[in-house]
Scaffold this motif. Structure first.
Motif, PDB file in Angstrom:
ATOM      1  N   SER A 271      -6.546   5.100   5.527  1.00  6.79           N
ATOM      2  CA  SER A 271      -5.174   5.392   5.119  1.00  6.79           C
ATOM      3  C   SER A 271      -4.174   5.024   6.207  1.00  6.79           C
ATOM      4  O   SER A 271      -3.121   4.450   5.933  1.00  6.79           O
ATOM      5  CB  SER A 271      -5.036   6.879   4.767  1.00  6.79           C
TER       6      SER A 271
ATOM      7  N   CYS B  81      -4.657   2.794   8.510  1.00  4.67           N
ATOM      8  CA  CYS B  81      -4.676   1.333   8.586  1.00  4.67           C
ATOM      9  C   CYS B  81      -3.731   0.732   7.558  1.00  4.67           C
ATOM     10  O   CYS B  81      -2.904  -0.128   7.882  1.00  4.67           O
ATOM     11  CB  CYS B  81      -6.095   0.821   8.378  1.00  4.67           C
ATOM     12  N   TRP B  82      -3.833   1.180   6.292  1.00  2.45           N
ATOM     13  CA  TRP B  82      -2.940   0.671   5.249  1.00  2.45           C
ATOM     14  C   TRP B  82      -1.478   0.947   5.613  1.00  2.45           C
ATOM     15  O   TRP B  82      -0.612   0.089   5.451  1.00  2.45           O
ATOM     16  CB  TRP B  82      -3.250   1.317   3.906  1.00  2.45           C
ATOM     17  N   ARG B  83      -1.221   2.159   6.088  1.00  5.25           N
ATOM     18  CA  ARG B  83       0.160   2.555   6.381  1.00  5.25           C
ATOM     19  C   ARG B  83       0.797   1.660   7.424  1.00  5.25           C
ATOM     20  O   ARG B  83       1.902   1.149   7.221  1.00  5.25           O
ATOM     21  CB  ARG B  83       0.186   4.017   6.864  1.00  5.25           C
TER      22      ARG B  83
ATOM     23  N   PHE C 269     -13.317  -0.105   3.103  1.00  7.47           N
ATOM     24  CA  PHE C 269     -11.877  -0.279   2.931  1.00  7.47           C
ATOM     25  C   PHE C 269     -11.550  -0.070   1.455  1.00  7.47           C
ATOM     26  O   PHE C 269     -11.584  -0.994   0.645  1.00  7.47           O
ATOM     27  CB  PHE C 269     -11.430  -1.667   3.392  1.00  7.47           C
TER      28      PHE C 269
ATOM     29  N   ILE D 106      -8.965   2.057  -1.511  1.00  6.41           N
ATOM     30  CA  ILE D 106      -7.613   2.562  -1.706  1.00  6.41           C
ATOM     31  C   ILE D 106      -7.582   3.371  -2.990  1.00  6.41           C
ATOM     32  O   ILE D 106      -8.249   3.035  -3.979  1.00  6.41           O
ATOM     33  CB  ILE D 106      -6.578   1.414  -1.755  1.00  6.41           C
TER      34      ILE D 106
END
Length: 304
Positions: A32, A34-36, A204, A206
């Motif tokens: 999370s 990382c995505w942000r 990974f 989402i």
């Protein structure tokens, strides 16, 4: 305009603590985060390009920004996300409000900056506030209890954030530009999180649910880019020290939001603890030379 900027900073950074709650679930914290920050880094880079600010930096500056990213935008936030699995978002925000106090102590230890008596007084008052708030968990400390685990993790996240601030101060002294440097540091933070995901053997993934995606967009764009831009603009309009006092209101907003959305009940202990914690910050922030340097390099201490 000043009131609008100040209110935007307090409301956005005060609400990001609750938004993190919607990131918790089946997606690991590292993924999370990382995505942000991958999304935030791209948005910040586009903003720099639109403002005509170059993203080309020297190898030495990249090395410093990689260290900043690993501390500030990886380790710090991963621990904050994990802490919110055990504590309400408002309580994590209250612990994180001790960041200015951590900054002054670490600056004395690592950067050999003077440690004035005012800062020592502020540290004692602020820590007293957190001790009052978490007194039942402290006297009955047990890592098998969620309150104790959350307290340890949140303090660890605050420590990593403060270490990141020390790196940011050094970066500012070495001429690293704030906005391009922040964009690149966020990118390194996302990369560091990606490495942790691989090492741990996580996937990974989402969450395609509406709450997760909306909170991710809010944290990346508003919490990491828009609020940062408002803060820097406010610095230029009213000065660093006055803008830094936004850190005093952010935990209050976070606790109010936690009360309404997480059912956290206010009591006398929390009221006294909050009073002491914010009072310690107020004492510490008054005419602090360190605050002048730190605020020029990184956003306000209450950011999540």
């Amino acid at each position: 305009m000043n009131i609008f900027l100040y209110a935007s900073i307090v409301l956005v950074w005060g609400s990001t603590w609750l938004a993190i709650k919607f990131q918790l679930g089946d997606v690991p914290a590292s993924v999370s985060v990382c995505w942000r920050f991958a999304l935030a880094a791209m948005a910040m880079a586009l903003w720099c390009t639109a403002r005509g600010q170059s993203l080309r930096l020297s190898r030495g500056q990249h090395a410093r920004l990689a260290l900043l990213g690993s501390l500030m935008f990886c380790g710090n936030y991963e621990l904050v996300y994990e802490a919110e699995r055990y504590l309400t978002s408002g309580l994590v925000a209250l612990i994180f409000s001790l960041l200015p106090l951590f900054n002054i102590v670490l600056a004395a230890l690592l950067l050999r900056r003077p440690l004035p008596m005012r800062a020592l007084l502020g540290a004692c008052v602020g820590v007293t506030g957190v001790v009052i708030t978490f007194w039942p968990d402290i006297v009955a400390f047990d890592l098998a209890k969620t309150g104790s685990v959350g307290l340890v993790i949140a303090v660890g996240g605050t420590l990593l954030a403060s270490l990141g601030n020390m790196v940011a101060i050094r970066n500012s002294e070495h001429g690293v530009p704030v906005l391009p440097g922040t964009a690149i540091a966020m990118a390194y933070g996302a990369l560091c999180c990606a490495v942790l995901v691989v090492i741990r053997g996580d996937r990974f993934v989402i969450d395609l649910s509406t709450p997760y995606l909306l909170s991710l967009a809010y944290l990346a764009l508003f919490g990491s880019v828009v609020a940062f831009g408002c803060y820097l603009t406010l610095l230029g309009r009213i000065g660093i020290e006055r803008a830094a006092y936004s850190a005093l209101l952010i935990p209050i907003v976070a606790l109010i939001i936690s009360h309404f959305f997480e059912g956290y009940e206010w009591g006398a202990r929390l009221s006294f603890g909050l009073l002491f914690a914010l009072g310690g910050n107020a004492i510490t922030l008054m005419k602090s030379p360190l605050r002048k340097r730190a605020a020029a390099a990184v956003p306000a201490g209450g950011a999540a």
